[in-house]
Design a protein around this motif. Structure first.
Motif, short mmCIF file in Angstrom:
data_model
loop_
_atom_site.label_atom_id
_atom_site.label_comp_id
_atom_site.label_asym_id
_atom_site.label_seq_id
_atom_site.Cartn_x
_atom_site.Cartn_y
_atom_site.Cartn_z
N SER A 134 -16.13 1.87 -9.83
CA SER A 134 -16.01 3.30 -10.13
C SER A 134 -17.06 4.17 -9.45
N MET A 135 -18.08 3.57 -8.85
CA MET A 135 -19.00 4.38 -8.05
C MET A 135 -18.27 4.97 -6.85
N SER A 136 -17.09 4.43 -6.53
CA SER A 136 -16.24 5.00 -5.49
C SER A 136 -15.95 6.47 -5.76
N LYS A 137 -15.90 6.84 -7.04
CA LYS A 137 -15.55 8.21 -7.43
C LYS A 137 -16.59 9.22 -6.94
N SER A 138 -17.84 8.82 -6.84
CA SER A 138 -18.88 9.75 -6.37
C SER A 138 -18.64 10.15 -4.92
N LEU A 139 -18.34 9.16 -4.08
CA LEU A 139 -18.07 9.47 -2.68
C LEU A 139 -16.74 10.21 -2.55
N ASN A 140 -15.77 9.86 -3.39
CA ASN A 140 -14.50 10.58 -3.39
C ASN A 140 -14.70 12.06 -3.68
N ALA A 141 -15.60 12.36 -4.63
CA ALA A 141 -15.88 13.76 -4.95
C ALA A 141 -16.43 14.49 -3.73
N GLY A 156 -9.05 2.98 -16.25
CA GLY A 156 -9.37 2.09 -15.14
C GLY A 156 -8.18 1.27 -14.70
N PHE A 157 -8.40 0.45 -13.68
CA PHE A 157 -7.33 -0.33 -13.08
C PHE A 157 -7.74 -1.80 -12.96
N ASP A 158 -6.75 -2.68 -13.05
CA ASP A 158 -7.01 -4.12 -13.03
C ASP A 158 -7.09 -4.70 -11.64
N GLY A 159 -6.57 -4.00 -10.64
CA GLY A 159 -6.55 -4.55 -9.29
C GLY A 159 -5.44 -5.58 -9.11
N TYR A 160 -5.38 -6.13 -7.92
CA TYR A 160 -4.30 -7.07 -7.56
C TYR A 160 -4.88 -8.25 -6.80
N ALA A 161 -4.34 -9.43 -7.07
CA ALA A 161 -4.72 -10.60 -6.28
C ALA A 161 -4.19 -10.42 -4.86
N LYS A 162 -4.83 -11.12 -3.92
CA LYS A 162 -4.46 -10.93 -2.52
C LYS A 162 -3.03 -11.39 -2.22
N LYS A 215 -11.32 -14.89 -4.66
CA LYS A 215 -12.63 -14.30 -4.39
C LYS A 215 -12.80 -12.83 -4.83
N TYR A 216 -11.77 -12.03 -4.77
CA TYR A 216 -11.88 -10.64 -5.23
C TYR A 216 -10.49 -10.05 -5.37
N HIS A 217 -10.40 -8.96 -6.14
CA HIS A 217 -9.14 -8.24 -6.29
C HIS A 217 -9.05 -7.11 -5.26
N ILE A 218 -7.84 -6.68 -5.01
CA ILE A 218 -7.58 -5.54 -4.14
C ILE A 218 -7.30 -4.32 -5.00
N TYR A 219 -7.85 -3.17 -4.62
CA TYR A 219 -7.67 -1.94 -5.39
C TYR A 219 -7.07 -0.85 -4.49
N PRO A 220 -5.73 -0.70 -4.53
CA PRO A 220 -5.12 0.40 -3.76
C PRO A 220 -5.47 1.76 -4.34
N GLU A 221 -6.02 1.77 -5.57
CA GLU A 221 -6.54 3.01 -6.17
C GLU A 221 -7.92 3.26 -5.56
N LYS A 222 -7.91 3.52 -4.26
CA LYS A 222 -9.15 3.52 -3.46
C LYS A 222 -10.19 4.51 -3.98
N ALA A 223 -9.76 5.73 -4.27
CA ALA A 223 -10.71 6.76 -4.70
C ALA A 223 -11.39 6.40 -6.01
N ALA A 224 -10.67 5.67 -6.85
CA ALA A 224 -11.19 5.30 -8.17
C ALA A 224 -12.01 4.03 -8.17
N ALA A 225 -11.67 3.08 -7.25
CA ALA A 225 -12.30 1.76 -7.37
C ALA A 225 -12.36 0.97 -6.07
N GLY A 226 -12.01 1.55 -4.92
CA GLY A 226 -11.77 0.75 -3.72
C GLY A 226 -12.86 0.66 -2.69
N LEU A 227 -14.04 1.21 -2.92
CA LEU A 227 -15.10 1.22 -1.91
C LEU A 227 -15.84 -0.12 -1.85
N TRP A 228 -16.01 -0.66 -0.63
CA TRP A 228 -16.90 -1.78 -0.36
C TRP A 228 -18.16 -1.22 0.30
#
Length: 490
Positions: free
Chosen positions: A108-115, A169-175, A273-286
């Motif tokens: 969810s820190m993705s939201k700061s950059l989204n703002a 929030g969102f659960d994400g998706y397996a690859k 190893k990790y989930h995918i988050y197409p809800e990029k603005a909310a949770a998708g930043l690496w």
């Protein structure tokens, strides 16, 4: 032959120079003073509560206690990166250690950059922050209904979580899963694993954290800019402030795979190893703490007029101004600690947690990211940084005296408890009591035979309710005088 010998000598010399260069790049350039501060931070971890006659913890102790695989820290002083360091494993099976360059899911820190992305559109006069969101949505329209009572949702509402929109929030998706597009996410249609995004109360009436609202802002950026969200954020936000290795894309190049941390739930590796988050603005930043420090510093410098890479000082001040309540601003939360203000955001994805704090004045800050699910250690690390670097008014622990309950008496507290469809399990292990909720197991510390607290529940006190020496349940005492009763059922 002589020519070949000369060539071999030249190659050997080149290899030696390369090795020296690599060594010099990896060798710490920190001064003795900074190295001393790092050591102090590593040995002063502190909770929100301070137990009488108990020394501070060291970092490795707490990583072991919370079963943390790996974490990364960056510290900001005087609007500059003071130091950054990695600890533990990015992937324990592959024996890959965490370095300052290891990339974590920011959640969810993705939201700061989204703002920042949204505010940049406003700065460039492509959107009006007070306008109805449907003025800018072209590929999908928000389905207003009677719940919103005729009031329109603004972009300011989206960024401050005051739009009355559902889905926290969102659960994400397996690859290997089918991953939905943004319209399917907002519509709640397959293969999306989340509900339709809709109104749950009147806009601008109160705060309610909404990842659903943030995804709407993601689509606004795409519809207004005409660009893919990840591309817009890379060219307009991330790269201009020097976040060269951070990204929002779900398709990850092979060259970056070895930079990614693997997510863990305790000792268990997240599937694939990790989930995918197409809800990029909310949770998708690496990203990593080193690169996120550039964001925190840019906000701090922009506010005082020393940088205008993204926003004007006026717009940065707007970003840091709570919109409706005393905390929720635009993509950040504001904490007022006895007159000293800090902006912050945290995040939790499957197998990842993260947290940052930045001071509104004086240029202090810290970012911590880890590839494990228990976020308590993040606060303990930032408390330590605040202590060592003497952040004004930041760390003021609650002092408590813990008592020991005889193990023969602990049995009466154990059992199953319920409240608001949540199930709590209290169990005994090796003379200690533990509370388990939603897969998390936390140790209970008694201050009397009925009162207790947990490190993982900052600022919250609890009290067992008993009658005729039988436990009926316990009260969760929240700030503001609100109590929740949790009934014992077994």
């Amino acid at each position: 032959m002589k020519h070949q010998s000369s060539k071999a000598f030249f190659l050997l010399l080149l290899l030696m120079l390369l090795c020296v260069t690599l060594k010099s790049q990896t060798k710490s350039k920190y001064s003795d003073g900074v190295k001393n501060k790092i050591a102090q931070v590593e040995n002063n971890l502190a909770s929100w509560v301070e137990i009488e006659n108990t020394p501070k913890w060291n970092l490795q102790e707490r990583m072991n206690f919370y079963k943390i695989k790996g974490l990364s820290i960056a510290v900001i002083k005087d609007c500059r990166l003071e130091w950054a360091k990695g600890y533990g494993w990015a992937d324990s099976a592959e024996n890959r250690p965490v370095t300052p360059f290891t990339l974590f899911q920011a959640a969810s820190m993705s939201k700061s950059l989204n703002a920042l992305g949204m505010l940049k559109l406003a700065k460039d006069k492509n959107i009006d922050l007070n306008s109805d969101i449907n003025s800018y949505l072209r590929s999908w329209k928000f389905p207003y209904d009677s719940v919103s009572r005729g009031k329109k949702i603004s972009i300011l509402n989206l960024l401050s979580h005051t739009g009355g929109i559902n889905i926290s929030g969102f659960d994400g998706y397996a690859k290997t899963d089918s991953v939905p597009n943004i319209i399917q996410i907002l519509s709640g249609s397959k293969p999306a694993n989340s509900d339709v995004v809709r109104s749950v109360f009147e806009p601008s009436s109160k705060y309610k954290y909404s990842g659903g609202g943030t995804v709407i802002s993601q689509l606004i950026i795409e519809d207004v800019s005409g660009k893919n969200y990840a591309d817009y954020m890379e060219s307009n936000i991330l790269r201009p402030i020097g976040m060269q290795n951070s990204f929002y894309t779900n398709t990850i190049s092979k060259s970056k795979l070895k930079q990614l941390a693997t997510g863990y739930n305790g000792d268990q590796e997240v599937t694939m190893k990790y989930h995918i988050y197409p809800e990029k603005a909310a949770a998708g930043l690496w990203t990593n703490p080193t690169e996120l420090s550039k964001y925190v510093i840019e906000i701090q410098r922009s506010l005082i007029g020393k940088s205008n890479k993204l926003l004007t000082p006026k717009m940065t001040k707007l970003m840091l101004t709570p919109y409706l309540d005393n905390s929720s601003a635009l993509g950040v939360f504001i904490e007022d600690k006895d007159g000293t203000k800090y902006f912050r955001h945290g995040g939790v994805n499957e197998g990842f947690t993260s947290l940052y704090f930045g001071s509104v004045e004086n240029g202090n800050g810290a970012i911590v990211m880890c590839n494990s699910t228990d976020k308590t250690i993040l606060y303990e690390i930032i408390n330590s940084i605040a202590i060592v670097y003497k952040w004004k008014n930041y760390y003021k622990p609650v002092l408590k005296k813990v008592i020991k309950i005889d193990s023969s008496e602990l049995t009466k507290y154990t059992g199953k408890y319920t409240s608001n469809d949540r199930e709590y399990i209290i169990s005994q292990d090796n003379g200690n009591l533990f509370l388990e909720l939603m897969g998390q197991k936390w140790q209970v510390y008694f201050t009397s035979d009925t009162d207790f607290f947990m490190y993982q529940a900052p600022g919250i006190s609890h009290q067992f309710i008993q009658s005729n020496n039988r436990i009926k349940g316990f009260q969760i005492k929240l700030e503001g005088g609100k109590d929740i009763f949790v009934k014992k059922v077994v």
